[in-house]
Each structure stands twice: as structure tokens, then as C-alpha cells.
Design a protein around this motif. Structure first.
Motif, PDB file in Angstrom:
ATOM      1  N   VAL A 170       0.838  -1.204   0.000  1.00  0.00           N
ATOM      2  CA  VAL A 170       0.000   0.000   0.000  1.00  0.00           C
ATOM      3  C   VAL A 170       0.876   1.259   0.000  1.00  0.00           C
ATOM      4  CG1 VAL A 170      -1.953  -1.092   1.146  1.00  0.00           C
ATOM      5  CG2 VAL A 170      -0.232   0.074   2.510  1.00  0.00           C
ATOM      6  N   TYR A 171       2.165   1.057   0.246  1.00  0.00           N
ATOM      7  CA  TYR A 171       3.093   2.191   0.183  1.00  0.00           C
ATOM      8  C   TYR A 171       3.073   2.840  -1.197  1.00  0.00           C
ATOM      9  CZ  TYR A 171       7.500   4.739   0.140  1.00  0.00           C
ATOM     10  OH  TYR A 171       8.451   5.713  -0.001  1.00  0.00           O
ATOM     11  N   TYR A 172       2.795   2.033  -2.228  1.00  0.00           N
ATOM     12  CA  TYR A 172       2.738   2.600  -3.586  1.00  0.00           C
ATOM     13  C   TYR A 172       1.730   3.731  -3.679  1.00  0.00           C
ATOM     14  CZ  TYR A 172       4.905  -1.873  -4.878  1.00  0.00           C
ATOM     15  OH  TYR A 172       5.704  -2.963  -4.959  1.00  0.00           O
ATOM     16  N   ALA A 173       0.750   3.701  -2.809  1.00  0.00           N
ATOM     17  CA  ALA A 173      -0.289   4.720  -2.862  1.00  0.00           C
ATOM     18  C   ALA A 173       0.285   6.110  -2.612  1.00  0.00           C
ATOM     19  CB  ALA A 173      -1.377   4.412  -1.833  1.00  0.00           C
ATOM     20  N   PHE A 174       1.444   6.136  -1.950  1.00  0.00           N
ATOM     21  CA  PHE A 174       2.033   7.430  -1.627  1.00  0.00           C
ATOM     22  C   PHE A 174       3.186   7.795  -2.547  1.00  0.00           C
ATOM     23  CE2 PHE A 174       0.362   5.339   2.135  1.00  0.00           C
ATOM     24  CZ  PHE A 174      -0.608   6.249   2.504  1.00  0.00           C
ATOM     25  N   THR A 175       3.318   7.037  -3.650  1.00  0.00           N
ATOM     26  CA  THR A 175       4.430   7.314  -4.563  1.00  0.00           C
ATOM     27  C   THR A 175       3.911   7.542  -5.968  1.00  0.00           C
ATOM     28  OG1 THR A 175       4.672   4.993  -5.142  1.00  0.00           O
ATOM     29  CG2 THR A 175       5.976   5.785  -3.290  1.00  0.00           C
ATOM     30  N   GLN A 176       4.824   8.042  -6.783  1.00  0.00           N
ATOM     31  CA  GLN A 176       4.526   8.125  -8.206  1.00  0.00           C
ATOM     32  C   GLN A 176       5.146   6.885  -8.831  1.00  0.00           C
ATOM     33  OE1 GLN A 176       5.195  11.901  -9.974  1.00  0.00           O
ATOM     34  NE2 GLN A 176       3.622  11.186 -11.382  1.00  0.00           N
ATOM     35  N   PHE A 177       4.405   5.793  -8.795  1.00  0.00           N
ATOM     36  CA  PHE A 177       4.997   4.513  -9.111  1.00  0.00           C
ATOM     37  C   PHE A 177       4.867   4.196 -10.589  1.00  0.00           C
ATOM     38  CE2 PHE A 177       4.796  -0.149  -9.373  1.00  0.00           C
ATOM     39  CZ  PHE A 177       5.975  -0.452  -8.722  1.00  0.00           C
ATOM     40  N   ASP A 178       5.937   3.655 -11.178  1.00  0.00           N
ATOM     41  CA  ASP A 178       5.744   3.008 -12.461  1.00  0.00           C
ATOM     42  C   ASP A 178       6.320   1.607 -12.355  1.00  0.00           C
ATOM     43  OD1 ASP A 178       8.516   2.789 -13.673  1.00  0.00           O
ATOM     44  OD2 ASP A 178       8.421   4.898 -13.102  1.00  0.00           O
ATOM     45  N   PHE A 179       6.032   0.793 -13.353  1.00  0.00           N
ATOM     46  CA  PHE A 179       6.267  -0.626 -13.173  1.00  0.00           C
ATOM     47  C   PHE A 179       7.735  -1.003 -13.089  1.00  0.00           C
ATOM     48  CE2 PHE A 179       5.175  -5.078 -13.451  1.00  0.00           C
ATOM     49  CZ  PHE A 179       4.031  -5.059 -12.702  1.00  0.00           C
ATOM     50  N   ASN A 180       8.625  -0.095 -13.511  1.00  0.00           N
ATOM     51  CA  ASN A 180      10.046  -0.450 -13.519  1.00  0.00           C
ATOM     52  C   ASN A 180      10.740  -0.186 -12.192  1.00  0.00           C
ATOM     53  OD1 ASN A 180       9.958  -1.282 -16.210  1.00  0.00           O
ATOM     54  ND2 ASN A 180       9.971   0.862 -16.836  1.00  0.00           N
ATOM     55  N   SER A 181      10.185   0.716 -11.400  1.00  0.00           N
ATOM     56  CA  SER A 181      10.860   1.018 -10.140  1.00  0.00           C
ATOM     57  C   SER A 181      10.480  -0.041  -9.107  1.00  0.00           C
ATOM     58  CB  SER A 181      10.470   2.406  -9.656  1.00  0.00           C
ATOM     59  OG  SER A 181       9.084   2.591  -9.755  1.00  0.00           O
ATOM     60  N   SER A 182      11.328  -0.209  -8.100  1.00  0.00           N
ATOM     61  CA  SER A 182      11.002  -1.177  -7.066  1.00  0.00           C
ATOM     62  C   SER A 182      10.361  -0.452  -5.892  1.00  0.00           C
ATOM     63  CB  SER A 182      12.251  -1.930  -6.624  1.00  0.00           C
ATOM     64  OG  SER A 182      13.021  -1.080  -5.822  1.00  0.00           O
TER      65      SER A 182
END
Lengths: 288, 297
Positions: free
Chosen positions: A20-32
Motif C-alpha cells: 500500500v506504500y505505492y499509494a504514496f508514490t509516483q509509481f511506475d512498473f520499472n521502479s522497485s
């Protein structure tokens, strides 16, 4: 011997919770997990300001309330009527028929909807043409889908809940009815004063279970009926379909996670509240 | 009083029969529509639309489906495989878990029950789960991806636990232990034999889930050779519907070699067939299992 189950839920449920940490990031599929840029609450802010979150919440809750109440009331009515049938084989046969839709997949449901409502050669328009009326393009009428979705939900699930209620009706002791009969109660009175109150506990248990999952809409149902038809989103988009689309179609991973987290949290708080209230009123019905 | 009673009963009987008959028709009608369309000639559908009774009888839909049977048969194979492997594995794991949780002498059963139950209360949501499955467990395009997610659900484990608890008396565990049976032996020789109705019910739920699953394919499978049956059907219907809509918008017919209307409906029948054939037999067990579960509350 419990170990496989523990590992399964660790992988399938507990590890994803960290995500759920992804919710606070600008995530794309390549980053960990931890090198995605941190954006704080911006994903939530965007969802809120664009009105998406409010719309999704209202749709999700609205549909679920309709499903729960209409579904249960109709199931009770049908179960009572079915239990009054006298011809044994007919009772068995119709019960089987009404249970049948529960067993077919949602993909088949979408085939049915396509068969009936598609503009060019759907059954509805064929029928209308025979009466000389103009064809209707149902796929362009968002409001109609509110009723269609509820209708098809009932079509698919009525048999299932009906069987459960039927089981509790069979469990009611004959003596009550005999006693009421001697006191001169006619059949409607017997149903109203004996059967209906006796079904209360089944109703409450089912109600509580469904209230707990009110934030989880029937994803299959909505997705198979609506798919990616943007015209209808206003009235038919729920949290589940939005999250799925953001993941598979528009690739807004951060946003999708945020919506998913909101859904889980909101649902969690809801269950806790409902459970707390139930416990205050009657401890026996509490979920945990 | 007796006369009045009869009148009311009669009214109720009439209402009951009318409602139940209407309900049954409403439940059957859609299947008839698909069935009829699958036996209709394609041109007649395109010209006059779908009918309840085929306007022009034809088998061409089925002929097209089976002219190139590879895809359908392969999808059938995938679904059969995942259904059988998933159901047996899931049953094995869930009965074991249910057995452990049903044992009153297992000290930590409340903690572990909650550990399992909690996952229904709160979760990471679809996206973190998806990332977990693809990035960390590397399940993309594997049969494992189709089987793994459905193996166990908290609801079914708890159902299993209740079944075992009601079917196997506590004393049996103790006497078996005194006779020198290990925990696994008790499970295998006693618990499994005694909780057959529960196992049948849970197994049916599992099998139905795997058979009707299209969602896992859509998430994790890119290789069309590994599509499940339902997802295969979904693609056939939707690619065609999408193209038809595009065609309608631009005034160009994109017909060509796309699956025709009757073929689509024939495909739907082929996909549903096994369920409709098995339904009369399995339905009884389902009702029985649900009934036991409902009475238990």
C-alpha cells in the motif's frame, strides 16, 4: 499441517499489505518498492478533487445497498411462496431452475446482455421492430444500466439466497403453524406472524455479512456488463472497476493503489462500526 | 372460519404458482435466447435480429466453432487442468487447515483463526497484490498463476472447520490418540472419512470458481495458448462487439473473417455445456451443503 495455509495467506494477503506504500508514490512498473518518488498524499488529493472518489464511493455503496435489500426481500418472498407449493416435483423443478443462473459464469451473462441489447440485432430491438417501434440504443443510455445491473444481479443471485432462506423455513417447527391454525389464523397471518419473524436471524446474519463487504462491489458483474464503455461510467463505475482499469488500461499504478487502499480502509472502518453497533444491541449477532 | 381459511389459502396458492412460474421463465429465457441464436443461420440474425425460436435453422455456428477446434480445445484443456488440480489441492490444504483449527486442544487456534479471518477485513487491494504476483513471485504466464490465487479462502476454511467440528466428535480424537495414531493419521483416516458432505460442498464451490474464472487469465496471462475457457469466450465476444461498434460509428463494415453472430452464441453454448449437463447432479449436493451451513449460522 496448518503451515500451507499460513504461508498462503502471508503471500496472498499480508505481503501485499506492505505494497500500500505505492499509494504514496509516483509509481511506475520499472521502479522497485522504495525507490519510487514519494509524493505523500497527492494521489488521494487528486482522486478527491477530481470528484472521482466521491462518485465511486456513492456508486459502490448505492448499488450494494440495492443488492442487499432488494436481494434479501425478494429471496424471502420467493422462498415463502416456494415453500407453500404443494406439488413436490414442481417445487423441486422450479427451485432448480431458479438456482441455475448462479452456476453460469459472468462471461455468459455478458453474452446474454449482448444478445438482448445490442443495437443491430439484439432481441429487444427485434421485438420492438415487430411492433413497429424505433430501435433503442441501450448502450448509450447510462441511466438504464442502473436498473439493468440490479436486475441481472438479482437474476444471478436470487436462487442462492432463496435456498438459504428455504432451509431456515424448513427448520421451523410445524407445531407453531398447528397452534396458529387452531386459533383461527389464516395463511397470510401465519406467514406474517410466524414465518417472517422466524427468518429474522438468518436475515440479520446475511445482512451483516454483506454490510461488511459493502465497499467491494460485484466486480465481475459490472465489468462483464459494462467493460470499458466510457459513456456509462458516470452511473456504473465502482471502486473495483476503477482500480482494475487504472491497472490494466491506463497504468495509473499509484492512483489505483490509492483508490484500493481507500476502499480497504473505508471498508475496514465500516465493518468495525457495524460490528460495534451490533454488539451493543445484541451480542449473539456480532461477527467477531 | 374454515371457509375463510380455504379462500385465503387458495389465493396464496395461486399467487405462489404464478410468481414461481414467472420466476422460472425469467431464469430460463436468456438460455433459450442463446440456444436459439446458436442454431440460427447467421444471415437471418443479421437481417432480422435475434429471435426466441430460430427464424432459419442452421448448424453453421457449431460448424465454425469446430472447424478450427484447436483454440477451443486448448482452452478447455487449460480449464480442465486448473479446475482439477486447483480443486484437489485446495481441498487438501483447506481440510488440513480446518482440521487443525477444529482441534480444541490446539492452543493457538484463536490466533491463527484471526490471522486467516483478518484478511477478509483488510487487504492491500488489487494493485499491490498484482505487483506481488508478477514482480516478486514471477507468475506471469504460468499455470501457477491460474491456480494459486483461488486455492484457499477464509470463508471456505471456516466453513470446513465448522463441518469438521460438527461431524467428528471430540472423543474420537482422544481415543485415536490413545490407540497411537499421529495427527496426520487421524486427519487422513478419521476426519476425511467423516466429513464427506462438507468436503463435497467446499469442493463444488472451488470447482465452480475455477471453471467460471476469467479474471485471473485477464490479469496474468498474455499467451493465448494458456487462456482459460471463459476468457477465451470473453475475447471472442468482445473483439467482435468492439469491431461492430467501430463499424457502426464509421459506417464501414469490418465483418470479414470475424466470428459471426451464430458462431459467438454457439461458442457460448459450448462453454456452458458441461455445467448445464452436470447441473442436475451437482445441484442436490450444493443445496444440501448450503442447508447445513445455513442452519449452523
Amino acid at each position: 499441517m496448518l503451515l500451507p495455509a499460513l504461508i498462503f495467506f502471508l503471500l496472498n494477503a499480508y505481503f501485499p499489505m506492505i505494497g500500500v506504500y505505492y499509494a504514496f508514490t509516483q509509481f511506475d512498473f520499472n521502479s522497485s518498492l522504495f525507490n519510487a518518488p514519494f509524493v505523500g498524499l497527492r494521489n488521494f488529493e487528486f482522486l478527491w478533487k477530481s470528484g472521482t472518489l466521491l462518485r465511486l464511493t456513492l456508486n459502490t455503496i448505492g448499488y450494494n445497498l440495492a443488492f442487499i435489500f432488494l436481494g434479501n426481500v425478494l429471496a424471502i418472498v420467493c422462498a415463502i411462496l416456494l415453500s407453500e407449493l404443494r406439488i413436490k416435483w414442481f417445487k423441486k423443478l422450479t427451485q432448480s431452475i431458479m438456482f441455475l443462473p448462479y452456476f453460469v459464469s459472468f462471461v455468459i451473462l455478458s453474452v446474454i446482455v449482448y444478445n438482448v441489447f445490442n443495437y443491430e440485432n439484439g432481441f429487444l430491438n427485434t421485438l420492438l421492430a415487430q411492433f413497429g417501434a424505433d430501435p433503442v440504443d441501450v448502450y448509450n443510455k447510462p441511466v438504464v444500466w442502473i436498473f439493468l445491473i440490479i436486475l441481472f444481479y438479482l437474476w444471478k443471485n436470487l436462487g442462492y439466497s432463496m435456498v438459504i432462506y428455504l432451509a431456515s423455513i424448513t427448520g421451523i417447527s410445524e407445531e407453531y403453524y398447528e397452534a396458529a391454525k387452531i386459533d383461527g389464523a389464516h395463511i397470510f397471518q401465519r406467514i406474517w406472524y410466524i414465518t417472517v419473524p422466524m427468518l429474522k436471524s438468518t436475515f440479520v446474519v446475511l445482512l451483516l455479512f454483506s454490510l461488511g463487504s459493502i465497499m467491494k462491489g460485484q466486480f465481475d458483474l459490472f465489468y462483464q456488463l459494462i467493460g470499458n464503455n466510457g459513456v456509462l461510467y458516470n452511473t456504473t463505475d465502482i471502486l473495483d472497476t476503477y482500480v482494475f482499469r487504472s491497472l490494466k488500461v491506463t497504468f495509473d499504478i499509484g492512483m489505483a493503489t490509492a483508490a484500493g487502499l481507500y476502499q480497504s480502509l473505508f471498508g475496514f472502518v465500516l465493518i468495525m462500526t457495524v460490528n460495534y453497533i451490533i454488539r451493543k444491541i445484541n451480542d449473539d449477532y456480532a461477527l467477531f | 372460519m374454515q371457509i375463510k381459511d380455504d379462500k385465503y389459502t387458495k389465493i396464496l396458492q395461486i399467487i405462489a404458482y404464478v410468481v414461481v412460474i414467472l420466476g422460472s421463465i425469467a431464469c430460463l429465457l436468456p438460455f433459450l435466447l442463446i440456444l436459439s441464436a446458436s442454431f440460427s443461420a447467421n444471415e437471418s440474425i443479421i437481417k432480422d435480429g435475434y429471435h426466441l425460436i430460430p427464424a432459419k435453422f442452421s448448424l453453421e455456428g457449431y460448424k465454425t466453432v469446430f472447424r478450427f477446434p484447436d483454440e477451443v480445445l486448448r482452452a478447455y484443456g487449460v480449464t480442465f487442468f486448473t479446475t482439477i488440480v486447483g480443486t484437489t489441492t485446495g481441498l487438501f490444504l483447506m481440510t488440513m487447515a480446518g482440521y487443525v483449527l477444529a482441534r480444541k486442544d490446539f492452543k493457538y487456534r484463536n490466533i491463527f483463526s484471526f490471522y486467516i479471518y483478518f484478511t477478509t477485513l483488510f487487504g492491500g487491494g488489487l494493485v499491490p497484490w498484482y505487483i506481488m504476483m508478477t514482480k516478486y513471485l514471477h507468475m506471469t504466464d504460468s499455470y501457477m498463476a491460474l491456480i494459486f490465487p483461488g486455492l484457499m479462502t477464509p470463508f471456505l476454511i471456516i466453513l470446513m472447520k465448522n463441518f469438521i467440528r460438527s461431524a467428528v466428535p471430540e472423543e474420537l480424537f482422544e481415543s485415536a490418540k490413545i490407540d497411537g495414531a499421529g495427527d496426520f493419521k487421524i486427519y487422513w483416516r478419521i476426519v476425511l472419512q467423516l466429513s464427506m458432505p462438507g468436503i463435497a460442498t467446499v469442493g463444488l464451490f472451488l470447482a465452480l470458481h475455477y471453471w467460471n474464472d476469467w479474471f485471473t487469465s485477464s490479469l496474468f496471462i498474455n499467451d493465448p495458448h494458456k487462456y482459460q475457457l471463459q476468457f477465451h469466450l470473453y475475447n471472442v465476444i468482445n473483439s467482435a462487439a468492439f469491431m461492430a461498434n467501430m463499424g457502426a460509428g464509421t459506417g464501414v463494415s469490418l465483418g470479414g473473417d470475424l466470428p459471426t453472430e451464430s458462431t459467438k452464441m454457439a461458442m457460448a453454448i459450448v462453454v456452458t455445456g458441461p455445467i448445464l449437463l452436470l447441473y442436475p447432479f451437482i445441484q442436490r449436493y450444493f443445496v444440501k451443503g448450503l442447508t447445513i451451513g445455513a442452519v449452523k449460522g
